[in-house]
Design a protein around this motif. Structure first.
Motif, mmCIF file in Angstrom:
data_model
loop_
_atom_site.group_PDB
_atom_site.id
_atom_site.type_symbol
_atom_site.label_atom_id
_atom_site.label_comp_id
_atom_site.label_asym_id
_atom_site.label_seq_id
_atom_site.Cartn_x
_atom_site.Cartn_y
_atom_site.Cartn_z
ATOM 1 N N ARG A 146 0.854 -1.208 0.000
ATOM 2 C CA ARG A 146 0.000 0.000 0.000
ATOM 3 C C ARG A 146 0.891 1.261 0.000
ATOM 4 O O ARG A 146 0.662 2.194 -0.768
ATOM 5 C CB ARG A 146 -0.890 -0.039 1.250
ATOM 6 C CG ARG A 146 -1.898 1.070 1.371
ATOM 7 C CD ARG A 146 -2.662 1.010 2.691
ATOM 8 N NE ARG A 146 -1.868 1.373 3.853
ATOM 9 C CZ ARG A 146 -1.543 2.619 4.188
ATOM 10 N NH1 ARG A 146 -1.938 3.627 3.451
ATOM 11 N NH2 ARG A 146 -0.799 2.853 5.252
ATOM 12 N N LEU A 147 1.926 1.259 0.840
ATOM 13 C CA LEU A 147 2.778 2.447 0.991
ATOM 14 C C LEU A 147 3.569 2.772 -0.277
ATOM 15 O O LEU A 147 3.878 3.926 -0.548
ATOM 16 C CB LEU A 147 3.747 2.256 2.170
ATOM 17 C CG LEU A 147 3.107 2.260 3.565
ATOM 18 C CD1 LEU A 147 4.077 1.726 4.621
ATOM 19 C CD2 LEU A 147 2.662 3.668 3.937
ATOM 20 N N PHE A 148 3.893 1.724 -1.063
ATOM 21 C CA PHE A 148 4.707 1.958 -2.261
ATOM 22 C C PHE A 148 3.913 1.690 -3.559
ATOM 23 O O PHE A 148 4.509 1.479 -4.610
ATOM 24 C CB PHE A 148 5.977 1.093 -2.211
ATOM 25 C CG PHE A 148 6.938 1.529 -1.134
ATOM 26 C CD1 PHE A 148 7.749 2.645 -1.308
ATOM 27 C CD2 PHE A 148 7.005 0.841 0.069
ATOM 28 C CE1 PHE A 148 8.621 3.065 -0.302
ATOM 29 C CE2 PHE A 148 7.879 1.255 1.083
ATOM 30 C CZ PHE A 148 8.685 2.367 0.894
ATOM 31 N N ALA A 149 2.590 1.746 -3.450
ATOM 32 C CA ALA A 149 1.734 1.425 -4.603
ATOM 33 C C ALA A 149 2.009 2.342 -5.799
ATOM 34 O O ALA A 149 1.896 1.916 -6.953
ATOM 35 C CB ALA A 149 0.270 1.519 -4.193
ATOM 36 N N ASP A 150 2.371 3.597 -5.538
ATOM 37 C CA ASP A 150 2.553 4.556 -6.633
ATOM 38 C C ASP A 150 4.020 4.760 -7.013
ATOM 39 O O ASP A 150 4.361 5.727 -7.690
ATOM 40 C CB ASP A 150 1.959 5.921 -6.233
ATOM 41 C CG ASP A 150 0.479 5.807 -5.931
ATOM 42 O OD1 ASP A 150 -0.195 4.978 -6.577
ATOM 43 O OD2 ASP A 150 0.008 6.531 -5.034
ATOM 44 N N SER A 151 4.895 3.868 -6.546
ATOM 45 C CA SER A 151 6.333 4.092 -6.753
ATOM 46 C C SER A 151 6.886 3.411 -8.004
ATOM 47 O O SER A 151 8.068 3.554 -8.312
ATOM 48 C CB SER A 151 7.116 3.608 -5.524
ATOM 49 O OG SER A 151 6.697 4.316 -4.381
ATOM 50 N N GLY A 152 6.054 2.659 -8.700
ATOM 51 C CA GLY A 152 6.512 2.018 -9.944
ATOM 52 C C GLY A 152 7.541 0.925 -9.723
ATOM 53 O O GLY A 152 8.454 0.742 -10.544
ATOM 54 N N VAL A 153 7.409 0.197 -8.616
ATOM 55 C CA VAL A 153 8.385 -0.840 -8.269
ATOM 56 C C VAL A 153 8.360 -1.985 -9.292
ATOM 57 O O VAL A 153 7.297 -2.512 -9.617
ATOM 58 C CB VAL A 153 8.082 -1.415 -6.862
ATOM 59 C CG1 VAL A 153 9.038 -2.558 -6.515
ATOM 60 C CG2 VAL A 153 8.140 -0.321 -5.802
ATOM 61 N N THR A 154 9.551 -2.357 -9.808
ATOM 62 C CA THR A 154 9.625 -3.512 -10.716
ATOM 63 C C THR A 154 10.410 -4.663 -10.106
ATOM 64 O O THR A 154 10.413 -5.771 -10.642
ATOM 65 C CB THR A 154 10.301 -3.141 -12.054
ATOM 66 O OG1 THR A 154 11.659 -2.733 -11.779
ATOM 67 C CG2 THR A 154 9.564 -2.025 -12.765
ATOM 68 N N LYS A 155 11.119 -4.389 -9.002
ATOM 69 C CA LYS A 155 11.923 -5.451 -8.372
ATOM 70 C C LYS A 155 12.159 -5.120 -6.906
ATOM 71 O O LYS A 155 12.302 -3.946 -6.541
ATOM 72 C CB LYS A 155 13.270 -5.575 -9.096
ATOM 73 C CG LYS A 155 14.083 -6.763 -8.692
ATOM 74 C CD LYS A 155 15.233 -7.013 -9.666
ATOM 75 C CE LYS A 155 14.740 -7.599 -10.988
ATOM 76 N NZ LYS A 155 15.778 -7.839 -11.964
ATOM 77 N N VAL A 156 12.193 -6.175 -6.087
ATOM 78 C CA VAL A 156 12.524 -6.010 -4.669
ATOM 79 C C VAL A 156 13.938 -6.541 -4.471
ATOM 80 O O VAL A 156 14.299 -7.595 -4.999
ATOM 81 C CB VAL A 156 11.514 -6.792 -3.798
ATOM 82 C CG1 VAL A 156 12.001 -6.896 -2.365
ATOM 83 C CG2 VAL A 156 10.141 -6.125 -3.850
ATOM 84 N N LEU A 157 14.753 -5.798 -3.712
ATOM 85 C CA LEU A 157 16.131 -6.228 -3.438
ATOM 86 C C LEU A 157 16.390 -6.205 -1.941
ATOM 87 O O LEU A 157 16.059 -5.234 -1.249
ATOM 88 C CB LEU A 157 17.124 -5.283 -4.151
ATOM 89 C CG LEU A 157 18.611 -5.489 -3.848
ATOM 90 C CD1 LEU A 157 19.111 -6.857 -4.320
ATOM 91 C CD2 LEU A 157 19.455 -4.378 -4.504
ATOM 92 N N THR A 158 16.979 -7.300 -1.424
ATOM 93 C CA THR A 158 17.331 -7.371 -0.008
ATOM 94 C C THR A 158 18.684 -8.051 0.141
ATOM 95 O O THR A 158 19.355 -8.349 -0.847
ATOM 96 C CB THR A 158 16.237 -8.130 0.784
ATOM 97 O OG1 THR A 158 16.510 -8.010 2.186
ATOM 98 C CG2 THR A 158 16.187 -9.608 0.421
ATOM 99 N N ILE A 159 19.096 -8.267 1.406
ATOM 100 C CA ILE A 159 20.356 -8.986 1.705
ATOM 101 C C ILE A 159 20.020 -10.267 2.443
ATOM 102 O O ILE A 159 19.161 -10.258 3.328
ATOM 103 C CB ILE A 159 21.282 -8.170 2.621
ATOM 104 C CG1 ILE A 159 21.666 -6.833 2.006
ATOM 105 C CG2 ILE A 159 22.542 -8.950 2.937
ATOM 106 C CD1 ILE A 159 22.755 -6.095 2.776
#
Ligand code: 5GP
Length: 190
Positions: A44-57
């Motif tokens: 919900r918080l990043f719905a408008d951010s155009g995210v195409t990939k999630v990156l973590t460690i």
């Protein structure tokens, strides 16, 4: 996120060295129903951010990142931790100082998995001094990928690292923001 604060107060344990242990629901024994709620909130918080990939460690970010990726319908990439910088030319690599282990390590991703077309949401369980985040941002930089946001389960605001990055224009959302903690009291940012 009220539920995260309640979980921390109920199940969290403050250890010497400003370490908050949340092994009962996030770091070892994972409360999957709660993980789903966290993912919905980040989505919900990043719905408008155009995210195409999630990156973590690896390792503690992976479960959260996977849940967020599933909720947002995007792939999930995790950087591997290597003790040495001895990596081949098909990888991006950055040095990180570990808060919990007080040692340096390298974070590494294959260059075929992170590209200039990616709009990346960085995900991690904790934001303390921001070292892990800087390492991930460095990897994105090397790939020419754009960091569009940072999703953190628990931020230790008393380090000042998160606010410094916000001042630089980074969109950071933390589900719980700890202003101070002792073994008898945890105070959240209101
Ligand atoms: P930073 O790089 O921001 O200093 O620290 C973030 C990383 O250290 C996270 O990936 C997290 O795994 C670990 N970390 C930092 N503080 C804590 C803490 O209080 N508890 C736990 N369990 N991990 C922490």
């Amino acid at each position: 996120m009220k539920q995260m604060e309640e979980k921390i107060l109920r199940e969290g344990q403050v250890l010497p060295g400003d370490i908050l242990k949340v092994g009962s629901f996030l770091n070892q024994n994972i409360d999957t129903e709660f993980l789903g709620q966290m993912a919905q909130e980040f989505s919900r918080l990043f719905a408008d951010s155009g995210v195409t990939k999630v990156l973590t460690i690896e390792a503690s970010g992976i479960a959260i990142a996977a849940a967020v990726g599933m909720e947002m319908g995007v792939p999930v990439l995790f950087a591997k931790k290597h003790r040495t910088s001895n990596v081949d030319g098909n990888t991006y690599s950055a040095k990180v100082h570990s808060f919990t282990h007080n040692e340096d390590y390298n974070v590494v991703v294959s260059s075929s998995y992170l590209t200039k077309d990616d709009h990346v949401l960085l995900v991690d369980d904790f934001l303390a001094n921001g070292q892990a985040l800087h390492g991930l941002m460095d990897l994105c930089d090397q790939a020419g990928a754009e960091v569009v946001g940072v999703a953190i389960a628990i931020e230790k605001c008393f380090t000042g690292a998160g606010d410094k990055l916000r001042e630089q224009g980074l969109h950071i959302e933390s589900l719980a923001m700890i202003e101070s903690m002792t073994d008898s009291e945890i105070v959240f940012r209101s």
